[in-house]
Scaffold this active site. Structure first.
Site, mmCIF file in Angstrom:
data_model
loop_
_atom_site.group_PDB
_atom_site.id
_atom_site.type_symbol
_atom_site.label_atom_id
_atom_site.label_comp_id
_atom_site.label_asym_id
_atom_site.label_seq_id
_atom_site.Cartn_x
_atom_site.Cartn_y
_atom_site.Cartn_z
ATOM 1 N N GLY A 110 51.862 0.686 49.732
ATOM 2 C CA GLY A 110 50.797 0.564 50.793
ATOM 3 C C GLY A 110 50.671 1.505 51.644
ATOM 4 N N ARG A 135 55.493 -5.372 42.748
ATOM 5 C CA ARG A 135 55.131 -4.394 43.727
ATOM 6 C C ARG A 135 53.786 -4.657 44.215
ATOM 7 N NH1 ARG A 135 57.249 0.695 43.921
ATOM 8 N NH2 ARG A 135 55.313 1.529 43.814
ATOM 9 N N CYS A 226 55.229 13.299 44.182
ATOM 10 C CA CYS A 226 56.192 13.711 44.931
ATOM 11 C C CYS A 226 57.492 14.455 44.178
ATOM 12 C CB CYS A 226 56.868 12.293 45.690
ATOM 13 S SG CYS A 226 57.469 11.140 44.424
#
Length: 460
Positions: A110, A135, A226
């Site tokens: 989040g 999740r 990432c």
């Protein structure tokens, strides 16, 4: 040790320093947080601002966020600094237009969703999605703590969004990846393999293809990972532009040292490398949809909730500042939905919504029991309930759902605060206090009074 295949590949990437980057990945990760402007206006003491985020700050040490009541109140979110650049992209693309529909497709836990919700403002709509059930629950919890009244949380596969033809103005795909940018974490190194990186690249293309129809013509898709792997990054952006009607969008990064421009075959991408800036590894590209899908979704709106009675409205208006148009009674609950009613019910037909807005109260035997979501929401009307400000030990006891002793308080529902910020509700029955902090949110670790020495200090 860094994986051998990873180190070997770095030497082929001309925009990466194959010696300095591995050295940086052996250093400790910087610690950063982003302040919630709707709840908190202080700066952490001894901190430096993240260059591309006015509400982001690097901390001078690693604190215990679990031991800090202000974290549980949603006053800040621990977020990696590179990821905060999403806010700068949003600022450049959206400008002053906050009446947007945005999808954060791979949203848990989040960090980027809470950031986008603040940037959108009350007139925007954010759909924060996570496919994995556990999740998704964590995502809903963080959205609630943040007080994001403009956000719907869903649990859907990316393919489920393909029927929402042209619904969103902006889509963020922060795609699951091989995680090379997180190689300061030993677990990320152990999980990496060349085969897994290839699998991630294929999966990312499936995700992009599935969600592309949900983007409106001239809408913006932000693609990020990432990782440093070209197969997951610029090659996937090229694949998208070659197979769909789209164009690459340039972002102005001249004011930010360390961000690397990656040009390849006419696309503009941006790399964040730990040897050049203070943050983890990140790749970002911005894409505009230039064509319209042949089919458009037929919007069939069928409301399944009921309107509020006069008694309902009076009670809710006394306790909240939510607009009457946002209120909906569903079973024994009254919620303030995010977005318009048409948008809400359209999404409800297509998606699995696990949080449709802010639950205001639950009705039991004609008694309106206030919801913990209301206590954490900016829609809560100040002064509608008595309030008591807890000291540190009392706040931790409340967050652990331990027994509280607050002599001299009047009977009935009371909102408890810490440093003036709401934590939730208690109900004083006279002979005891009932703690209404959510059971599944409670702090499980042991925290003593010494925990106060391990939390952030703030400038006045």
């Amino acid at each position: 040790m860094l994986p051998e295949g990873f180190v070997k590949r770095l030497k082929t990437q001309k925009y990466i320093d194959p010696e300095k980057l591995p050295e940086a990945l052996d250093q400790p990760s910087p610690v950063s947080i982003r302040i919630n402007p709707g709840k908190w206006d202080k700066m952490p003491a001894g901190s430096d601002q993240v260059p591309w985020c006015s509400s982001g700050f690097y901390l001078n040490e690693r604190y215990s966020f679990t031991a800090d009541p202000l974290f549980h109140a949603g006053c800040y979110y621990p977020q990696e600094a590179s990821g905060m650049f999403i806010g700068e992209i949003f600022r450049q693309i959206a400008g002053a237009d906050n009446n947007l529909k945005v999808l954060d497709l791979c949203s848990a836990p989040g960090g980027k969703a809470t950031h986008l919700s603040s940037l959108l403002g009350p007139d925007g709509l954010l759909v924060a999605n996570e496919v994995i059930r556990q999740r998704a629950s964590v995502l809903a919890e963080n959205i609630t703590r943040w007080g994001a009244t403009n956000t719907i949380v869903t649990q859907n596969d990316p393919a489920d969004f393909s029927s929402l033809q042209g619904f969103f103005d902006l889509i963020l795909v922060d795609a699951p990846c091989s995680g090379e940018g997180m190689f300061r974490d030993a677990a990320a190194r152990r999980e990496w393999s060349e085969g897994n990186a290839l699998h991630c690249s294929v999966r990312q293309r499936r995700i992009l293809a599935a969600v592309w129809p949900a983007l409106m013509e001239d809408g913006i898709l932000i693609y990020s990972t990432c990782t440093f792997n070209p197969a997951e990054n610029e090659e996937n952006v090229n694949w998208l532009l070659n197979n769909y009607q789209a164009e690459s969008v340039k972002i102005d990064i001249d004011g930010f040292d360390g961000i690397v421009k990656i040009y390849q075959k006419g696309i503009s991408c941006y790399g964040f490398y730990p040897d050049r800036l203070k943050g983890e590894g990140l790749f970002i590209s911005v894409i505009r949809k230039t064509g319209r899908d042949e089919k458009s979704a037929r919007r069939e709106i069928k409301e399944t909730g009921s309107r509020l009675s006069k008694e309902d409205l009076k009670t809710i208006n006394d306790r909240t500042i939510f607009h009457e148009k946002s209120l909906l009674r569903a079973g024994d609950e009254i919620i303030s939905i995010a977005g318009s009613r048409d948008d809400y019910f359209h999404l409800r037909r297509k998606l699995r919504i696990i949080k449709g807005g802010t639950t205001v109260c639950r009705i039991k035997n004609r008694v309106y029991l206030p919801s913990y979501q209301l206590a954490l929401s900016p829609g809560f009307r100040k002064g509608s309930f008595p309030a008591v400000d807890l000291d540190y030990g009392q706040a931790i006891a409340y967050l652990r759902r331990d027994t509280l002793h607050l002599p001299g308080q009047e009977k009935g529902w009371i909102v408890v605060t810490y440093d003036g910020v709401s934590l939730g509700f208690i109900n004083n029955l006279g002979n005891r206090l009932n703690n209404y902090y959510p059971v599944n949110w409670r702090i499980r670790m042991e925290i003593t009074e010494n925990g106060y020495d391990r939390i952030i200090r703030w400038n006045d």
